[in-house]
Design a protein around this motif. Structure first.
Motif, PDB file in Angstrom:
ATOM      1  N   LEU A 201      13.812  -7.804  81.211  1.00 46.10           N
ATOM      2  CA  LEU A 201      14.204  -8.991  80.440  1.00 46.10           C
ATOM      3  C   LEU A 201      14.670  -8.601  79.040  1.00 46.10           C
ATOM      4  CD1 LEU A 201      11.269 -11.255  81.648  1.00 46.10           C
ATOM      5  CD2 LEU A 201      13.686 -11.569  82.230  1.00 46.10           C
ATOM      6  N   SER A 202      15.663  -7.741  79.008  1.00 40.60           N
ATOM      7  CA  SER A 202      16.057  -7.097  77.760  1.00 40.60           C
ATOM      8  C   SER A 202      16.581  -8.067  76.701  1.00 40.60           C
ATOM      9  CB  SER A 202      17.121  -6.027  78.042  1.00 40.60           C
ATOM     10  OG  SER A 202      18.258  -6.602  78.671  1.00 40.60           O
ATOM     11  N   GLY A 203      17.020  -9.247  77.084  1.00 38.44           N
ATOM     12  CA  GLY A 203      17.523 -10.179  76.099  1.00 38.44           C
ATOM     13  C   GLY A 203      16.440 -10.955  75.368  1.00 38.44           C
ATOM     14  N   PHE A 204      15.188 -10.747  75.767  1.00 33.82           N
ATOM     15  CA  PHE A 204      14.081 -11.498  75.182  1.00 33.82           C
ATOM     16  C   PHE A 204      13.227 -10.591  74.296  1.00 33.82           C
ATOM     17  CE2 PHE A 204      15.467 -13.939  78.756  1.00 33.82           C
ATOM     18  CZ  PHE A 204      15.231 -15.256  78.407  1.00 33.82           C
ATOM     19  N   ASP A 205      12.445 -11.213  73.427  1.00 32.04           N
ATOM     20  CA  ASP A 205      11.579 -10.467  72.518  1.00 32.04           C
ATOM     21  C   ASP A 205      10.605  -9.607  73.326  1.00 32.04           C
ATOM     22  OD1 ASP A 205      10.312 -10.319  69.623  1.00 32.04           O
ATOM     23  OD2 ASP A 205       8.686 -10.537  71.082  1.00 32.04           O
ATOM     24  N   PRO A 206      10.523  -8.312  73.047  1.00 36.04           N
ATOM     25  CA  PRO A 206       9.683  -7.424  73.863  1.00 36.04           C
ATOM     26  C   PRO A 206       8.198  -7.760  73.822  1.00 36.04           C
ATOM     27  CG  PRO A 206      10.564  -6.269  71.939  1.00 36.04           C
ATOM     28  CD  PRO A 206      11.287  -7.562  72.033  1.00 36.04           C
ATOM     29  N   ASP A 207       7.703  -8.290  72.699  1.00 34.37           N
ATOM     30  CA  ASP A 207       6.281  -8.641  72.631  1.00 34.37           C
ATOM     31  C   ASP A 207       5.966  -9.840  73.534  1.00 34.37           C
ATOM     32  OD1 ASP A 207       5.781  -6.616  70.790  1.00 34.37           O
ATOM     33  OD2 ASP A 207       6.282  -7.903  69.088  1.00 34.37           O
ATOM     34  N   ILE A 349       8.812 -18.305  79.739  1.00 37.74           N
ATOM     35  CA  ILE A 349       9.097 -17.825  78.391  1.00 37.74           C
ATOM     36  C   ILE A 349      10.423 -18.437  77.956  1.00 37.74           C
ATOM     37  CG2 ILE A 349       7.853 -15.667  78.724  1.00 37.74           C
ATOM     38  CD1 ILE A 349      10.557 -14.229  78.926  1.00 37.74           C
ATOM     39  N   ALA A 350      10.640 -18.493  76.644  1.00 42.21           N
ATOM     40  CA  ALA A 350      11.874 -19.090  76.126  1.00 42.21           C
ATOM     41  C   ALA A 350      12.239 -18.428  74.806  1.00 42.21           C
ATOM     42  CB  ALA A 350      11.712 -20.595  75.944  1.00 42.21           C
ATOM     43  N   SER A 351      13.529 -18.457  74.497  1.00 41.79           N
ATOM     44  CA  SER A 351      13.998 -17.761  73.299  1.00 41.79           C
ATOM     45  C   SER A 351      15.247 -18.433  72.759  1.00 41.79           C
ATOM     46  CB  SER A 351      14.317 -16.300  73.653  1.00 41.79           C
ATOM     47  OG  SER A 351      14.852 -15.609  72.549  1.00 41.79           O
ATOM     48  N   VAL A 352      15.407 -18.377  71.438  1.00 41.05           N
ATOM     49  CA  VAL A 352      16.641 -18.808  70.800  1.00 41.05           C
ATOM     50  C   VAL A 352      16.785 -18.069  69.476  1.00 41.05           C
ATOM     51  CG1 VAL A 352      15.629 -20.762  69.516  1.00 41.05           C
ATOM     52  CG2 VAL A 352      18.052 -20.824  70.171  1.00 41.05           C
ATOM     53  N   GLY A 353      18.014 -17.797  69.099  1.00 42.08           N
ATOM     54  CA  GLY A 353      18.263 -17.139  67.815  1.00 42.08           C
ATOM     55  C   GLY A 353      18.047 -15.647  67.856  1.00 42.08           C
ATOM     56  N   LEU A 354      17.771 -15.076  66.704  1.00 42.27           N
ATOM     57  CA  LEU A 354      17.682 -13.626  66.563  1.00 42.27           C
ATOM     58  C   LEU A 354      16.335 -13.082  67.009  1.00 42.27           C
ATOM     59  CD1 LEU A 354      19.277 -13.075  63.023  1.00 42.27           C
ATOM     60  CD2 LEU A 354      20.390 -12.877  65.261  1.00 42.27           C
ATOM     61  N   THR A 355      16.376 -11.919  67.632  1.00 42.25           N
ATOM     62  CA  THR A 355      15.180 -11.118  67.834  1.00 42.25           C
ATOM     63  C   THR A 355      15.026 -10.211  66.615  1.00 42.25           C
ATOM     64  OG1 THR A 355      16.443  -9.373  68.944  1.00 42.25           O
ATOM     65  CG2 THR A 355      15.479 -11.106  70.342  1.00 42.25           C
ATOM     66  N   GLU A 356      13.884  -9.573  66.495  1.00 40.84           N
ATOM     67  CA  GLU A 356      13.715  -8.628  65.380  1.00 40.84           C
ATOM     68  C   GLU A 356      14.741  -7.511  65.460  1.00 40.84           C
ATOM     69  OE1 GLU A 356       9.788  -7.814  63.554  1.00 40.84           O
ATOM     70  OE2 GLU A 356       9.018  -8.334  65.562  1.00 40.84           O
ATOM     71  N   GLU A 357      15.009  -7.049  66.670  1.00 38.79           N
ATOM     72  CA  GLU A 357      15.977  -5.977  66.863  1.00 38.79           C
ATOM     73  C   GLU A 357      17.353  -6.369  66.326  1.00 38.79           C
ATOM     74  OE1 GLU A 357      17.366  -3.106  70.591  1.00 38.79           O
ATOM     75  OE2 GLU A 357      16.623  -5.119  70.997  1.00 38.79           O
ATOM     76  N   LYS A 358      17.795  -7.586  66.649  1.00 39.70           N
ATOM     77  CA  LYS A 358      19.106  -8.044  66.189  1.00 39.70           C
ATOM     78  C   LYS A 358      19.120  -8.278  64.680  1.00 39.70           C
ATOM     79  CE  LYS A 358      21.340  -8.159  70.098  1.00 39.70           C
ATOM     80  NZ  LYS A 358      22.514  -7.263  70.332  1.00 39.70           N
ATOM     81  N   VAL A 400      14.891 -21.007  59.640  1.00 41.27           N
ATOM     82  CA  VAL A 400      14.486 -20.431  60.923  1.00 41.27           C
ATOM     83  C   VAL A 400      15.634 -19.588  61.468  1.00 41.27           C
ATOM     84  CG1 VAL A 400      13.693 -20.909  63.260  1.00 41.27           C
ATOM     85  CG2 VAL A 400      13.014 -22.415  61.378  1.00 41.27           C
ATOM     86  N   LEU A 401      15.326 -18.353  61.841  1.00 40.97           N
ATOM     87  CA  LEU A 401      16.325 -17.444  62.394  1.00 40.97           C
ATOM     88  C   LEU A 401      16.160 -17.240  63.894  1.00 40.97           C
ATOM     89  CD1 LEU A 401      16.222 -14.604  59.696  1.00 40.97           C
ATOM     90  CD2 LEU A 401      17.899 -16.450  59.889  1.00 40.97           C
ATOM     91  N   GLY A 402      14.922 -17.289  64.373  1.00 41.47           N
ATOM     92  CA  GLY A 402      14.680 -17.044  65.795  1.00 41.47           C
ATOM     93  C   GLY A 402      13.318 -17.559  66.204  1.00 41.47           C
ATOM     94  N   ALA A 403      13.193 -17.911  67.466  1.00 39.86           N
ATOM     95  CA  ALA A 403      11.918 -18.362  68.013  1.00 39.86           C
ATOM     96  C   ALA A 403      11.773 -17.818  69.420  1.00 39.86           C
ATOM     97  CB  ALA A 403      11.840 -19.881  68.026  1.00 39.86           C
ATOM     98  N   HIS A 404      10.575 -17.305  69.727  1.00 35.47           N
ATOM     99  CA  HIS A 404      10.318 -16.664  71.014  1.00 35.47           C
ATOM    100  C   HIS A 404       8.938 -17.112  71.477  1.00 35.47           C
ATOM    101  CE1 HIS A 404      13.789 -14.339  69.802  1.00 35.47           C
ATOM    102  NE2 HIS A 404      13.168 -14.161  68.626  1.00 35.47           N
ATOM    103  N   LEU A 405       8.879 -17.751  72.644  1.00 36.28           N
ATOM    104  CA  LEU A 405       7.682 -18.457  73.069  1.00 36.28           C
ATOM    105  C   LEU A 405       7.275 -18.088  74.485  1.00 36.28           C
ATOM    106  CD1 LEU A 405       8.855 -22.043  71.974  1.00 36.28           C
ATOM    107  CD2 LEU A 405       7.742 -20.321  70.530  1.00 36.28           C
ATOM    108  N   ILE A 406       5.969 -18.194  74.758  1.00 30.68           N
ATOM    109  CA  ILE A 406       5.450 -18.087  76.111  1.00 30.68           C
ATOM    110  C   ILE A 406       4.328 -19.104  76.254  1.00 30.68           C
ATOM    111  CG2 ILE A 406       3.882 -16.190  75.439  1.00 30.68           C
ATOM    112  CD1 ILE A 406       4.090 -15.185  78.350  1.00 30.68           C
TER     113      ILE A 406
END
Length: 456
Positions: A201-207, A349-358, A400-406
């Motif tokens: 799931l490389s497009g999502f936050d690794p944590d 899981i869900a994601s929007v915006g920037l990851t830390e990597e980006k 807000v730059l990014g949000a990553h949820l589970i």
């Protein structure tokens, strides 16, 4: 036979259908063509049937998670009955779609469409001449190029299996494999996922993904990293799957091997060179108005657009941009900077915006706040141990730059953060002082996510 049209649309999914409908409403002469049954990926081989299967898996998981908390007794998925229920959604679509087109005066064609010139499309013995040609042909499974590839089951076919095998190997560590794996595991199959690299799931936050991996293991899913597929072979009683790096290969037994290793734009069979349509390895090369850079008569929308994140809402947005540009003279551009996405696993899981990597790649100064929400009664009350978040905000503006949820219902909560990013909201705009979120709800948990980031 040769016939003239204002617009010829290739593909009957959400993008192609919307374009055909809207252009026809303005009085244009419109034709639409598909090599498969009418309806497209989302309605027949994607979102709609997936949600039915995932919904059943969610019920099983919820009951499992609640054992000992006032719930007792097991539930099980009756696979043939579930697929029969799923078909009540999908089976009526092709006829309903085609009848709707014909009723609106849109001419329908069946067969493989091929360019026969810059303004011409051939479908069998028919040649369709058009002012505009829109490619909305969707995507197909990415060729893997290994011996025995023909023994694999496509993700399209997984939706309609008459029986679920005891052992299933999913090739690829993307959202297709993970969603199907959670469904199959909930239905009682022994499931393995083979991922060619060390990250799924490389497009999502690794944590966040790491937390999903823990939940996947607890669900009985065996996730094997650094296992590129080598071959699939037919044995006496089952399939043998060889995977791994050279000299470190392993063999996995399976009753079915499912291709979940990604999809590519389905434009090869269109013979784009015959239409003076430039392509690259991803598909048709388009400008930011979704117009072919080499043939101004051709537009691209949906999964056939190589710039697209290949999600249904994006396909719909593409369609509206193409229609507006055909009717209004190329005034609108495509913008994919804020696109929420979700994986319908258990939990999702869900994601929007920037990851830390980006954010680091772009040199943006940010603050990250991550936390666990499994102790919140909204999650503990349903027995969900895997719930958490990571938020990224601009260090100076607090936007807000990014949000990553589970966790439960994050596929809904993520849309709040998408709106926040799109409209430049700060974490202060999401506090209880700004919005009295409905309570108790998973959306209300936003208060706990943003609290450490709010300036005192």
């Amino acid at each position: 036979m040769e016939r003239d049209y204002d617009v010829v649309v290739i593909g009957t999914g959400v993008a192609g259908s919307d374009i055909a409908w809207h252009c026809r409403k303005t009085g244009m002469e419109v034709a639409i063509v598909d090599s498969r049954e009418y309806g497209g990926t989302c309605a027949l081989r994607g979102c709609v049937p997936k949600r039915v299967l995932a919904g059943a898996a969610e019920v099983v998981s919820r009951v499992r998670d609640q054992q000992g908390n006032g719930i007792r007794g097991a539930v099980a998925i009756d696979w043939p009955q579930l697929v029969a229920f799923e078909r009540t959604f999908t089976d009526p679509i092709p006829r309903r779609k085609e009848e709707g087109f014909r009723g609106a005066g849109i001419h329908t064609y069946h067969g493989v469409a091929r360019f026969a010139g810059p303004d011409r499309v051939a479908v069998g013995d028919d040649t369709l001449v058009a002012r505009y040609i829109v490619v909305a042909a969707g995507a197909r499974a990415r060729p893997i190029g290994v011996p025995g590839e023909d023994l694999m089951t496509s993700s399209d076919d997984f939706f309609y299996l008459e029986a679920l095998p005891e052992r299933i190997v999913f090739v690829g560590g993307g959202y297709i494999s993970f969603e199907f794996a959670h469904v199959a595991a909930a239905a009682g199959s022994a499931v393995t996922i083979l991922q060619r690299s060390g990250r799924v799931l490389s497009g999502f936050d690794p944590d966040i993904v790491d937390r999903l991996l823990l939940a996947s293991v607890e669900a009985g899913i065996d996730v094997q990293m650094n296992m590129p597929l080598v071959s699939v072979e037919r044995g006496a009683a089952a399939l043998r799957v060889r995977a791994g790096k050279s000299g470190e290969e392993k063999t996995f037994g399976a009753d079915m091997v499912v291709h979940g290793a990604g999809r590519v734009s389905a434009v090869g069979e269109l013979d784009p060179a015959a239409g003076n349509v430039e392509t690259d390895r991803r598909g048709i090369v388009v400008d930011d108005r979704l117009r072919s850079v080499s043939n101004p008569a051709v537009y691209v929308a949906g999964d056939a657009n190589p710039r697209s994140p290949q999600l249904t809402p994006v396909a719909v947005a593409d369609a509206h941009i193409v229609v507006d540009n055909i009717l209004g003279g190329d005034a609108r551009v495509a913008d994919y900077t804020v696109v929420p996405s979700a994986v319908f696993t258990n939990p999702p899981i869900a994601s929007v915006g920037l990851t830390e990597e980006k954010a680091k790649e772009r040199g943006i100064s940010y603050i990250a706040n991550a936390g666990d929400l499994s102790g919140r009664f909204t999650n503990r009350g349903v027995g969900q141990k895997h719930a958490g978040y990571k938020l990224l905000v601009d260090e100076d503006s607090r936007r807000v730059l990014g949000a990553h949820l589970i966790g439960p219902h994050v596929e809904e909560v993520i849309n709040i953060f998408a709106l926040a990013i799109k409209h430049g909201l700060t974490v202060d705009d999401l506090t209880l002082d700004a919005i009295p979120w409905a309570y108790p709800s998973n959306t209300y948990d936003i208060i706990h996510m943003v609290h450490p980031l709010v300036r005192k």
